[in-house]
Design a protein around this motif. Structure first.
Motif, mmCIF file in Angstrom:
data_model
loop_
_atom_site.group_PDB
_atom_site.id
_atom_site.type_symbol
_atom_site.label_atom_id
_atom_site.label_comp_id
_atom_site.label_asym_id
_atom_site.label_seq_id
_atom_site.Cartn_x
_atom_site.Cartn_y
_atom_site.Cartn_z
ATOM 1 N N GLU A 101 0.833 -1.202 0.000
ATOM 2 C CA GLU A 101 0.000 0.000 0.000
ATOM 3 C C GLU A 101 0.869 1.255 0.000
ATOM 4 O O GLU A 101 0.533 2.244 -0.653
ATOM 5 N N GLN A 102 1.993 1.221 0.700
ATOM 6 C CA GLN A 102 2.924 2.357 0.674
ATOM 7 C C GLN A 102 3.403 2.598 -0.751
ATOM 8 O O GLN A 102 3.441 3.736 -1.218
ATOM 9 N N GLN A 103 3.761 1.517 -1.429
ATOM 10 C CA GLN A 103 4.251 1.635 -2.803
ATOM 11 C C GLN A 103 3.182 2.203 -3.734
ATOM 12 O O GLN A 103 3.470 3.042 -4.583
ATOM 13 N N LEU A 104 1.958 1.758 -3.556
ATOM 14 C CA LEU A 104 0.854 2.246 -4.377
ATOM 15 C C LEU A 104 0.670 3.754 -4.195
ATOM 16 O O LEU A 104 0.581 4.509 -5.175
ATOM 17 N N ILE A 105 0.634 4.206 -2.948
ATOM 18 C CA ILE A 105 0.486 5.637 -2.659
ATOM 19 C C ILE A 105 1.676 6.407 -3.220
ATOM 20 O O ILE A 105 1.520 7.472 -3.816
ATOM 21 N N ASP B 93 3.344 10.586 -9.491
ATOM 22 C CA ASP B 93 2.327 10.897 -10.502
ATOM 23 C C ASP B 93 2.217 9.841 -11.607
ATOM 24 O O ASP B 93 2.029 10.165 -12.774
ATOM 25 N N VAL B 94 2.363 8.580 -11.222
ATOM 26 C CA VAL B 94 2.209 7.491 -12.194
ATOM 27 C C VAL B 94 0.709 7.254 -12.380
ATOM 28 O O VAL B 94 -0.048 7.197 -11.414
ATOM 29 N N LYS B 95 0.280 7.129 -13.622
ATOM 30 C CA LYS B 95 -1.141 6.929 -13.921
ATOM 31 C C LYS B 95 -1.596 5.538 -13.487
ATOM 32 O O LYS B 95 -0.806 4.588 -13.479
ATOM 33 N N ILE B 96 -2.872 5.423 -13.168
ATOM 34 C CA ILE B 96 -3.443 4.146 -12.737
ATOM 35 C C ILE B 96 -3.204 3.076 -13.801
ATOM 36 O O ILE B 96 -2.842 1.936 -13.484
ATOM 37 N N LYS B 97 -3.369 3.452 -15.055
ATOM 38 C CA LYS B 97 -3.146 2.520 -16.169
ATOM 39 C C LYS B 97 -1.713 1.981 -16.142
ATOM 40 O O LYS B 97 -1.481 0.783 -16.311
ATOM 41 N N ASP B 98 -0.750 2.866 -15.889
ATOM 42 C CA ASP B 98 0.656 2.465 -15.855
ATOM 43 C C ASP B 98 0.953 1.586 -14.640
ATOM 44 O O ASP B 98 1.745 0.640 -14.735
ATOM 45 N N ILE B 99 0.340 1.891 -13.507
ATOM 46 C CA ILE B 99 0.519 1.061 -12.314
ATOM 47 C C ILE B 99 -0.027 -0.336 -12.588
ATOM 48 O O ILE B 99 0.595 -1.338 -12.222
ATOM 49 N N ALA B 100 -1.171 -0.403 -13.240
ATOM 50 C CA ALA B 100 -1.784 -1.697 -13.565
ATOM 51 C C ALA B 100 -0.847 -2.535 -14.440
ATOM 52 O O ALA B 100 -0.660 -3.726 -14.202
ATOM 53 N N ILE B 101 -0.241 -1.896 -15.422
ATOM 54 C CA ILE B 101 0.688 -2.605 -16.306
ATOM 55 C C ILE B 101 1.929 -3.042 -15.523
ATOM 56 O O ILE B 101 2.375 -4.177 -15.635
ATOM 57 N N VAL C 70 -6.330 -1.862 -9.239
ATOM 58 C CA VAL C 70 -5.507 -0.744 -8.761
ATOM 59 C C VAL C 70 -6.408 0.296 -8.102
ATOM 60 O O VAL C 70 -6.124 0.776 -7.003
ATOM 61 N N LYS C 71 -7.517 0.629 -8.767
ATOM 62 C CA LYS C 71 -8.440 1.631 -8.227
ATOM 63 C C LYS C 71 -9.014 1.192 -6.890
ATOM 64 O O LYS C 71 -9.092 1.989 -5.951
ATOM 65 N N SER C 72 -9.409 -0.073 -6.790
ATOM 66 C CA SER C 72 -10.010 -0.530 -5.533
ATOM 67 C C SER C 72 -8.968 -0.581 -4.419
ATOM 68 O O SER C 72 -9.254 -0.216 -3.274
ATOM 69 N N ARG C 73 -7.737 -0.980 -4.743
ATOM 70 C CA ARG C 73 -6.673 -0.984 -3.731
ATOM 71 C C ARG C 73 -6.335 0.436 -3.287
ATOM 72 O O ARG C 73 -6.093 0.683 -2.106
#
Length: 172
Positions: free
Chosen positions: A120-124, A131-139, A148-151
């Motif tokens: 969760e720290q990494q996600l935040i 400023d990494v986009k949700i799409k990029d985090i998912a990839i 990603v959005k729900s987490r």
């Protein structure tokens, strides 16, 4: 040469392009290392280690557009490994930054983030500090965008609860 072209050439094994890629993202990588390791010497050492690791694995990057995100992920993983190995990561120790002084809200935020699980720290960190986009985090994480959005939503709810609990403790 634009960023995409540099990434493409670096992935194909061009050493000059790899050095240019590392120069382009040096500040972001150092900022990431400082956020985790809390001191400049360790951050510079991390940058050197990540440069070596990235050099050996750059050919594994499938999409040149994600080279920066890939480099940041390597840095985050390296820093997390260092913190585990040295057992230095204690929430109260995060209260002191490079200058030794921070305002109360920054201290509270650091303590709240330290209370979260590592993932969760990494996600935040990826979403709000880099400023990494949700799409990029998912990839990057190889999971659906919805996950990603729900987490992210769950993590933000946890942070909100942390601050509400902290506020309640101070006023009692």
């Amino acid at each position: 040469m634009d960023e995409m072209e540099v990434s493409r050439k670096a992935i194909k094994g061009d050493e000059t392009a790899f050095l240019a890629l590392m120069r382009q993202h040096k500040e972001d990588l150092l900022r990431t290392a400082l956020a985790f390791l809390k001191n400049e010497h360790d951050a510079l050492e991390a940058l050197q280690e990540v440069t070596v690791r990235a050099y050996h694995k750059i050919h594994t990057v499938k999409e040149p557009a994600y080279a920066k995100t890939w480099l940041i992920r390597i840095m985050m993983n390296y820093c997390q490994d260092q913190l585990k190995r040295q057992k230095r990561f204690h929430p109260r120790e995060t209260a002191i930054d490079q200058q030794g002084i921070e305002d109360a809200s920054q201290l509270e935020l650091k303590e709240a983030l330290a209370a979260l699980p590592e993932k969760e720290q990494q996600l935040i960190y990826l979403k709000y500090f880099q400023d990494v986009k949700i799409k990029d985090i998912a990839i990057l994480e190889n999971i659906p965008e919805g996950t990603v959005k729900s987490r992210l939503h769950k993590t933000l709810r946890s942070l909100r609860a942390y601050f509400e609990d902290e506020g309640g403790k101070e006023h009692v």
